[in-house]
Design a protein around this motif. Structure first.
Motif, PDB file in Angstrom:
ATOM      1  N   GLY A 164       0.964  -3.806  23.052  1.00  0.00           N
ATOM      2  CA  GLY A 164      -0.158  -2.773  23.197  1.00  0.00           C
ATOM      3  C   GLY A 164       0.051  -1.434  24.125  1.00  0.00           C
ATOM      4  N   LEU A 165       1.029  -2.115  25.170  1.00  0.00           N
ATOM      5  CA  LEU A 165       1.483  -0.985  26.228  1.00  0.00           C
ATOM      6  C   LEU A 165       2.222   0.064  25.554  1.00  0.00           C
ATOM      7  N   PHE A 166       3.378  -0.642  24.955  1.00  0.00           N
ATOM      8  CA  PHE A 166       4.255   0.358  24.075  1.00  0.00           C
ATOM      9  C   PHE A 166       3.613   1.345  23.158  1.00  0.00           C
ATOM     10  N   LEU A 167       2.497   0.801  22.290  1.00  0.00           N
ATOM     11  CA  LEU A 167       1.855   1.627  21.384  1.00  0.00           C
ATOM     12  C   LEU A 167       1.007   2.553  21.847  1.00  0.00           C
ATOM     13  N   ALA A 168       0.390   2.447  23.153  1.00  0.00           N
ATOM     14  CA  ALA A 168      -0.539   3.076  23.876  1.00  0.00           C
ATOM     15  C   ALA A 168       0.368   4.327  24.284  1.00  0.00           C
ATOM     16  N   ASN A 169       1.551   4.090  24.727  1.00  0.00           N
ATOM     17  CA  ASN A 169       2.146   5.229  25.543  1.00  0.00           C
ATOM     18  C   ASN A 169       2.815   6.067  24.453  1.00  0.00           C
ATOM     19  N   VAL A 170       2.829   5.700  23.228  1.00  0.00           N
ATOM     20  CA  VAL A 170       3.570   6.598  22.125  1.00  0.00           C
ATOM     21  C   VAL A 170       2.222   7.275  21.212  1.00  0.00           C
ATOM     22  N   THR A 171       1.194   7.183  21.626  1.00  0.00           N
ATOM     23  CA  THR A 171      -0.049   7.718  20.957  1.00  0.00           C
ATOM     24  C   THR A 171      -0.646   8.607  21.972  1.00  0.00           C
ATOM     25  N   PRO A 172      -1.328   9.701  21.662  1.00  0.00           N
ATOM     26  CA  PRO A 172      -2.486  10.566  22.231  1.00  0.00           C
ATOM     27  C   PRO A 172      -3.465   9.811  22.799  1.00  0.00           C
TER      28      PRO A 172
ATOM     29  N   ASP B 259      12.200  18.917  43.118  1.00  0.00           N
ATOM     30  CA  ASP B 259      11.947  17.589  43.443  1.00  0.00           C
ATOM     31  C   ASP B 259      10.759  17.002  42.490  1.00  0.00           C
ATOM     32  N   ALA B 260      10.019  17.802  42.454  1.00  0.00           N
ATOM     33  CA  ALA B 260       8.482  17.201  41.910  1.00  0.00           C
ATOM     34  C   ALA B 260       9.125  17.064  40.278  1.00  0.00           C
ATOM     35  N   ILE B 261       9.978  17.789  39.680  1.00  0.00           N
ATOM     36  CA  ILE B 261      10.230  17.613  38.196  1.00  0.00           C
ATOM     37  C   ILE B 261      11.383  16.546  38.260  1.00  0.00           C
ATOM     38  N   GLY B 262      12.275  16.496  39.153  1.00  0.00           N
ATOM     39  CA  GLY B 262      13.394  15.287  39.422  1.00  0.00           C
ATOM     40  C   GLY B 262      12.410  14.056  39.583  1.00  0.00           C
ATOM     41  N   LEU B 263      11.456  13.664  40.159  1.00  0.00           N
ATOM     42  CA  LEU B 263      10.803  12.581  40.242  1.00  0.00           C
ATOM     43  C   LEU B 263       9.941  12.355  39.073  1.00  0.00           C
ATOM     44  N   SER B 264       9.322  13.338  38.475  1.00  0.00           N
ATOM     45  CA  SER B 264       8.779  12.960  37.145  1.00  0.00           C
ATOM     46  C   SER B 264       9.812  12.595  35.972  1.00  0.00           C
ATOM     47  N   LEU B 265      10.809  13.280  35.964  1.00  0.00           N
ATOM     48  CA  LEU B 265      11.859  12.890  34.919  1.00  0.00           C
ATOM     49  C   LEU B 265      12.192  11.279  35.262  1.00  0.00           C
ATOM     50  N   ILE B 266      12.361  10.821  36.310  1.00  0.00           N
ATOM     51  CA  ILE B 266      12.653   9.403  36.758  1.00  0.00           C
ATOM     52  C   ILE B 266      11.668   8.517  36.478  1.00  0.00           C
ATOM     53  N   ILE B 267      10.507   9.023  36.770  1.00  0.00           N
ATOM     54  CA  ILE B 267       9.223   8.069  36.250  1.00  0.00           C
ATOM     55  C   ILE B 267       9.110   8.100  34.777  1.00  0.00           C
ATOM     56  N   PHE B 268       9.482   9.181  33.905  1.00  0.00           N
ATOM     57  CA  PHE B 268       9.574   9.236  32.624  1.00  0.00           C
ATOM     58  C   PHE B 268      10.561   8.058  32.104  1.00  0.00           C
ATOM     59  N   LEU B 269      11.948   8.058  32.785  1.00  0.00           N
ATOM     60  CA  LEU B 269      12.827   7.055  32.334  1.00  0.00           C
ATOM     61  C   LEU B 269      12.340   5.692  32.609  1.00  0.00           C
ATOM     62  N   LEU B 270      11.845   5.560  33.715  1.00  0.00           N
ATOM     63  CA  LEU B 270      11.138   4.061  34.207  1.00  0.00           C
ATOM     64  C   LEU B 270      10.133   3.629  33.031  1.00  0.00           C
ATOM     65  N   GLN B 271       9.233   4.684  32.515  1.00  0.00           N
ATOM     66  CA  GLN B 271       8.481   4.270  31.457  1.00  0.00           C
ATOM     67  C   GLN B 271       9.109   3.685  30.411  1.00  0.00           C
ATOM     68  N   LEU B 272      10.197   4.615  29.866  1.00  0.00           N
ATOM     69  CA  LEU B 272      10.990   4.335  28.583  1.00  0.00           C
ATOM     70  C   LEU B 272      11.635   2.886  28.825  1.00  0.00           C
ATOM     71  N   ILE B 273      12.143   2.683  30.063  1.00  0.00           N
ATOM     72  CA  ILE B 273      12.765   1.120  30.169  1.00  0.00           C
ATOM     73  C   ILE B 273      11.840   0.253  30.128  1.00  0.00           C
ATOM     74  N   SER B 274      10.596   0.272  30.846  1.00  0.00           N
ATOM     75  CA  SER B 274       9.557  -0.717  31.110  1.00  0.00           C
ATOM     76  C   SER B 274       9.066  -1.187  29.832  1.00  0.00           C
TER      77      SER B 274
END
Length: 294
Positions: free
Chosen positions: A69-77, A257-272
């Protein structure tokens, strides 16, 4: 998505990737583990709530289906795909209304926690940065209260019109055995999981050696969480970058730094989300089946 690329273009790729390179592989692994622990806690909360609705799901199934559900939730608006969980437990459901009610209750705990932390964040930022401009005239105050009053009158009118039609849903929603102790446990688990999830922002900022007020960053990310619920973004792309850029600007820190932090969080989301994606691939469903009650 467009806002994200515009910000990245304006700030510059080189500056942003220079910030990203400060984070090591070990930092990434630890951050993903933190997220997985948080998701495990939330799956146990869902199990508690489901059992209170007499939906007999065990810990492993709750964990597995929650990740899907977490995977599906994060690929849908608007995280709408999260309701796909119902299709994986349809054999255990007394009826569809009970299933939907259990998921709505599960989401309400998240929403309540987000609202509490967001209110604390607004108070914190108002005290430290004076972000809200209060009305300076009685006329403005009258307009504000008039608007709020009209909103509640309209909402009350709609409720009276739909009250009879929603009676069966109301009965289903209230058909749980949530007592005070279970409710407090569920809310406590929610708070712990939220602290871990949004605390990852602080952990990654520390790994990037960003000198920011970590209380301000931590509280600000909860407002970001509220905004990410709006059905205008997938995986928080665009909303997260703008929100973090504003937080960093208030702390006089560079936008890269804000954009860099955001991109890393985005990567972490994808991995998780990988476990949920794998389980979904092994047991695929069609979200359109939710509409048909299959």
């Amino acid at each position: 998505m467009i806002l994200f690329f515009l910000m990245l273009y304006k700030i510059g790729w080189e500056e942003t990737f220079h910030s990203i390179q400060k984070v090591s592989f070990i930092h990434i692994c630890i951050a993903v583990l933190i997220l997985w622990v948080a998701f495990y806690l939330k799956s146990m909360r869902w199990k508690l709530i489901s059992n209170s609705y007499h939906i007999p799901i065990g810990s492993y199934k709750a964990f597995k289906v929650f990740f899907i559900g977490l995977f599906l939730a994060n690929v849908t608006p608007g995280r709408l795909g999260d309701f796909g969980r119902l299709l994986y437990i349809k054999e255990e459901l007394p009826n569809q209304r009970i299933g939907w009610s259990s998921l709505i209750m599960d989401r309400l705990f998240d929403l309540a926690c987000l609202i509490v932390f967001s209110l604390v964040a607004v108070i914190y930022y108002q005290i430290n940065f004076d972000i809200l401009e209060f009305p300076k005239s009685y006329r403005s105050i009258v307009y504000w209260f008039s608007g709020i009053g009209i909103f509640f009158l309209i909402a009350f009118g709609f409720w009276k019109l739909l009250k009879n039609k929603l009676q069966s849903w109301k009965e289903a929603f209230q058909s749980n055995d949530l007592n005070l102790w279970t409710t407090l446990r569920s809310f406590g688990i929610t708070c712990m999981s939220m602290v871990l999830i949004y605390g990852v922002f602080n952990y990654v900022a520390w790994a990037m050696r960003i000198e920011i007020n970590h209380i301000g960053l931590f509280l600000g990310t909860f407002v970001l969480g509220i905004l990410s619920l709006l059905p205008i973004t997938i995986l928080g792309i665009g909303v997260r970058e703008i929100s973090l850029a504003i937080i960093f600007q208030l702390h006089n820190l560079p936008a890269e730094d804000a954009i860099g932090l955001s991109l890393i969080i985005f990567l972490l989301q994808l991995i998780s989300f990988i476990p949920g994606a794998v389980w979904f691939y092994l047991s695929p469903i069609k979200l359109n089946d939710l509409k048909q009650g299959k």
